[in-house]
Write an enzyme that holds these catalytic residues in place. Structure first.
Site, mmCIF file in Angstrom:
data_model
loop_
_atom_site.group_PDB
_atom_site.id
_atom_site.type_symbol
_atom_site.label_atom_id
_atom_site.label_comp_id
_atom_site.label_asym_id
_atom_site.label_seq_id
_atom_site.Cartn_x
_atom_site.Cartn_y
_atom_site.Cartn_z
ATOM 1 N N LYS A 171 15.104 -4.577 7.713
ATOM 2 C CA LYS A 171 13.650 -4.750 7.550
ATOM 3 C C LYS A 171 13.284 -6.114 8.088
ATOM 4 O O LYS A 171 14.133 -7.014 8.147
ATOM 5 C CB LYS A 171 13.262 -4.668 6.064
ATOM 6 C CG LYS A 171 11.815 -4.319 5.837
ATOM 7 C CD LYS A 171 11.593 -2.832 5.948
ATOM 8 C CE LYS A 171 10.135 -2.453 5.795
ATOM 9 N NZ LYS A 171 9.979 -1.003 5.647
ATOM 10 N N ASP A 201 5.297 -0.957 9.876
ATOM 11 C CA ASP A 201 5.173 -0.970 8.411
ATOM 12 C C ASP A 201 3.790 -1.568 8.130
ATOM 13 O O ASP A 201 2.941 -1.612 9.025
ATOM 14 C CB ASP A 201 6.311 -1.794 7.785
ATOM 15 C CG ASP A 201 6.421 -1.581 6.278
ATOM 16 O OD1 ASP A 201 6.984 -0.563 5.865
ATOM 17 O OD2 ASP A 201 5.917 -2.428 5.495
HETATM 18 P P1 NAD Z 1 -0.927 -0.070 6.098
HETATM 19 O O1 NAD Z 1 -1.012 -1.514 6.413
HETATM 20 O O2 NAD Z 1 -1.280 0.924 7.150
HETATM 21 O O3 NAD Z 1 -1.817 0.264 4.810
HETATM 22 C C1 NAD Z 1 -1.677 -0.407 3.598
HETATM 23 C C2 NAD Z 1 -2.859 0.001 2.731
HETATM 24 O O4 NAD Z 1 -2.686 -0.522 1.413
HETATM 25 C C3 NAD Z 1 -4.208 -0.506 3.231
HETATM 26 O O5 NAD Z 1 -5.181 0.481 3.037
HETATM 27 C C4 NAD Z 1 -4.478 -1.709 2.312
HETATM 28 O O6 NAD Z 1 -5.860 -1.975 2.194
HETATM 29 C C5 NAD Z 1 -3.898 -1.169 1.027
HETATM 30 N N1 NAD Z 1 -3.582 -2.178 0.014
HETATM 31 C C6 NAD Z 1 -2.933 -3.353 0.155
HETATM 32 N N2 NAD Z 1 -2.872 -3.987 -1.028
HETATM 33 C C7 NAD Z 1 -3.478 -3.179 -1.920
HETATM 34 C C8 NAD Z 1 -3.741 -3.273 -3.309
HETATM 35 N N3 NAD Z 1 -3.352 -4.341 -4.007
HETATM 36 N N4 NAD Z 1 -4.393 -2.242 -3.909
HETATM 37 C C9 NAD Z 1 -4.789 -1.160 -3.209
HETATM 38 N N5 NAD Z 1 -4.571 -1.017 -1.898
HETATM 39 C C10 NAD Z 1 -3.928 -2.019 -1.261
HETATM 40 O O7 NAD Z 1 0.579 0.160 5.566
HETATM 41 P P2 NAD Z 1 1.402 1.508 5.532
HETATM 42 O O8 NAD Z 1 2.201 1.594 6.768
HETATM 43 O O9 NAD Z 1 0.515 2.631 5.128
HETATM 44 O O10 NAD Z 1 2.447 1.172 4.353
HETATM 45 C C11 NAD Z 1 2.109 1.326 2.981
HETATM 46 C C12 NAD Z 1 3.390 1.404 2.167
HETATM 47 O O11 NAD Z 1 4.187 2.501 2.641
HETATM 48 C C13 NAD Z 1 4.307 0.182 2.260
HETATM 49 O O12 NAD Z 1 4.991 0.046 1.025
HETATM 50 C C14 NAD Z 1 5.306 0.583 3.335
HETATM 51 O O13 NAD Z 1 6.533 -0.131 3.232
HETATM 52 C C15 NAD Z 1 5.476 2.043 3.004
HETATM 53 N N6 NAD Z 1 6.007 2.870 4.091
HETATM 54 C C16 NAD Z 1 5.363 2.936 5.302
HETATM 55 C C17 NAD Z 1 5.865 3.759 6.289
HETATM 56 C C18 NAD Z 1 5.174 3.943 7.609
HETATM 57 O O14 NAD Z 1 5.611 4.808 8.394
HETATM 58 N N7 NAD Z 1 4.101 3.219 7.906
HETATM 59 C C19 NAD Z 1 7.051 4.482 6.071
HETATM 60 C C20 NAD Z 1 7.657 4.413 4.815
HETATM 61 C C21 NAD Z 1 7.121 3.603 3.833
#
Ligand code: NAD
Length: 407
Positions: free
Chosen positions: A102, A142
Site C-alpha cells: 500500500k 484508492d
Molecule cells: P474515494 O476517495 O473515491 O471516496 C471516499 C468517500 O468517502 C468520499 O465520498 C468522501 O467524501 C467520503 N468520506 C471521507 N471521510 C468521510 C467521513 N468521515 N464520513 C463520511 N464520508 C467520508 O475513495 P474510495 O476509492 O471509494 O475508497 C473508500 C474506501 O474503500 C477506502 O477505505 C479504500 O481503502 C477502500 N477500497 C477502495 C477500493 C477501490 O477500488 N477504490 C478497493 C478496495 C477498498
C-alpha cells in the site's frame, strides 16, 4: 486501539486459532520494505510545499505485491502499514496470485490543482520507479486517486522502463485499463451481499441500505445495489448526510455529485448530519469511506443486521465483538471489497496478454471469483458466524503455505 494495532490484533487472533509459533506471527506481521520519500512541489503561486509519500511492501510469498495509492491528509506510516498488511490477507482470501502493499501521499487532493497533482504524482513515481514493476509491486487507485492518476503513473514509469501498462491497474481504458474496473469494488460489494442473502433464502428486493462514503466504492455500491432491487435510504460523505426513507434516486444523485462534489443539498432527500449515518434506520449498512468508524461508542446503536465492509478496516475489534454478540453478520473487508483487486488482477492479466476482455466477461469472471471465495470462506468458518476470523485464518494458512514452499 489504533488501526495498525487492530489489524495486528486480527492477525494474532487467527494465528492463535491456528496454533502458529511466535516466530511465524512475527514474520506475518513484519513488512518486507517501507519506503518514505519527500516531495517538494512548486505551487501555482510560486511558493513551495513539501509532501511525504510512502510505499509499504508487506509480503510477496504468493506473487507480486499489490495495493492502492491513497492521497489523503491522514496518510501516515502506521495507516499505510495496516493497509499493506490487509492487502496481503485480501489477495489470499480472494485466491488471486498476489501479495500485499500500500502507499500514498500525505496531502489533501482537493486543495491541489490538477496540474499540481499531476506534477506531485510524477515526482512520486520517479522515486518509486526502482521499487515497483509488473513483476514486483503493482499499485492501484484508492481514496483520493483515480484512473487519471494511474494514467500519469504508467506514463512516468514507462519513461524509465519502456511501455509497461502492467505496472499499475485502474488505468484509463485507452492506456490499457480494464472494462469494469471503476465499478468493480462496488460490484463486488453487491455480489458479497447477494451471497449472504441467498444463503438465507432471502433476496435484495426492497431491502433498506445505508452507505457511508459516496466516492468510487460507495457510489457504485449504491448504483448497483439499487439497480438490483435494493432501496438506498441514506448516504453520507465529507459534506454531510442525505436520507429518504422511500429510497433515493441514486442515478440522479450521482449526476448531482459529479457536478457539486458532495451529496448535501440534493433535492431528492433530506440533509442530516453525516455522523448519524452508521446508526440510521436500515437493514444493510455499507461503510465505504474509511477505517475505524464503527467503534464501541456507536456499535450498540447500529440497526443493520448485515454489514458489508466496502472500506478497509471500518470496524474496530471492540465494535466487532459487540456486533457479533448482537447477531449482526459482518462481511469483512478482505472479502467484501475484494472485487476491486480482483478486477485489477484481470487488468494486469490482460496487459500481460496484450489482449482486452469485454465488460461482460470481466463481470462474469468477477462473479465467479467472488462466489468461489465465498464458498472457501464459509467452509473455513464452518458453524461459526465469525467471518472475519475465518477470513484471517484462510489467508494466514495460504500465505504460510506459499512461504514454506519457497524456503
Ligand atoms: P474515494 O476517495 O473515491 O471516496 C471516499 C468517500 O468517502 C468520499 O465520498 C468522501 O467524501 C467520503 N468520506 C471521507 N471521510 C468521510 C467521513 N468521515 N464520513 C463520511 N464520508 C467520508 O475513495 P474510495 O476509492 O471509494 O475508497 C473508500 C474506501 O474503500 C477506502 O477505505 C479504500 O481503502 C477502500 N477500497 C477502495 C477500493 C477501490 O477500488 N477504490 C478497493 C478496495 C477498498
Amino acid at each position: 486501539m489504533s488501526f495498525l494495532e487492530a489489524t495486528r490484533y486480527n492477525v494474532d487472533r487467527a494465528a492463535k486459532a491456528l496454533d502458529l509459533s511466535p516466530w511465524q506471527v512475527l514474520e506475518l506481521n513484519t513488512p518486507r520494505r517501507e519506503l518514505k520519500v519527500e516531495l517538494n512541489l512548486r505551487r501555482a503561486d510560486g511558493t513551495y510545499s513539501t509532501f511525504v509519500g510512502f510505499r509499504v511492501q508487506h509480503d510477496n510469498a504468493r506473487g507480486p505485491m499489490k495495493g492502492g495509492l491513497r492521497y489523503d491528509p491522514r496518510v501516515d506510516p502506521d495507516e499505510v502499514n495496516a493497509l499493506a498488511s490487509l492487502m496481503t490477507w485480501k489477495t489470499a482470501v480472494m485466491g488471486i496470485p498476489y501479495g500485499g502493499a500500500k502507499g500514498g501521499i500525505n496531502c489533501d487532493p482537493r486543495l491541489l490543482s490538477r496540474d499540481e497533482l499531476q506534477r506531485l504524482t510524477r515526482d512520486f513515481t520517479d522515486e518509486l520507479a526502482d521499487f515497483i514493476g509488473p513483476k514486483t509491486d503493482i499499485p492501484a487507485p484508492d481514496m483520493g486517486t483515480n484512473a487519471e492518476t494511474m494514467g500519469w503513473i504508467v506514463d512516468q514509469y514507462s519513461k524509465y522502463h519502456g511501455w509497461s501498462p502492467g505496472v499499475i491497474t485502474g488505468k484509463p481504458i485507452s492506456l490499457g485499463g480494464s472494462h469494469g474496473r471503476t465499478a468493480a469494488t462496488g460490484r463486488g460489494c453487491l455480489f458479497a451481499l447477494l451471497n449472504v442473502l441467498s444463503d438465507r433464502g432471502d433476496s435484495i428486493e426492497g431491502k433498506s441500505i445505508a452507505i457511508q462514503g459516496f466516492g468510487n466504492v460507495g457510489s457504485w455500491a449504491a448504483r448497483l445495489m439499487s439497480e438490483a432491487g435494493g432501496k438506498v435510504v441514506a448516504v453520507s460523505d465529507v459534506t454531510g448526510g442525505l436520507r429518504n426513507p422511500e429510497g433515493l434516486d441514486v442515478n440522479a444523485l450521482c449526476d448531482y455529485v459529479d457536478k457539486t462534489r458532495g451529496v448535501q443539498g440534493f433535492k431528492g432527500g433530506e440533509d442530516f448530519s453525516g455522523d448519524e449515518l452508521l446508526t440510521s434506520e436500515c437493514e444493510i449498512l455499507v461503510p465505504a469511506a474509511m477505517e475505524s468508524v464503527i467503534t464501541k461508542d456507536n456499535a450498540e446503536g447500529i440497526s443493520a443486521t448485515i454489514i458489508i465492509e466496502g472500506a478497509n478496516g471500518p470496524t474496530t475489534p471492540e465494535a466487532d465483538e459487540i456486533l457479533r454478540k448482537k447477531g449482526v453478520t459482518i462481511v469483512p473487508d478482505c472479502y467484501a471489497n475484494g472485487g476491486g483487486v480482483t478486477v485489477s488482477y484481470f487488468e494486469w492479466v490482460q496487459n500481460l496478454q496484450q489482449f482486452s476482455w469485454t465488460e461482460e466477461r470481466v463481470n462474469l469472471e468477477l462473479r465467479s471469483v467472488m462466489d468461489r471465495a465465498w464458498a472457501d470462506l464459509k467452509a473455513q468458518a464452518g458453524e461459526s458466524e465469525d467471518l472475519r476470523l475465518a477470513a484471517f485464518k484462510l489467508a494466514l494458512g495460504r500465505v504460510l503455505e506459499a512461504t514454506n514452499l519457497r524456503r
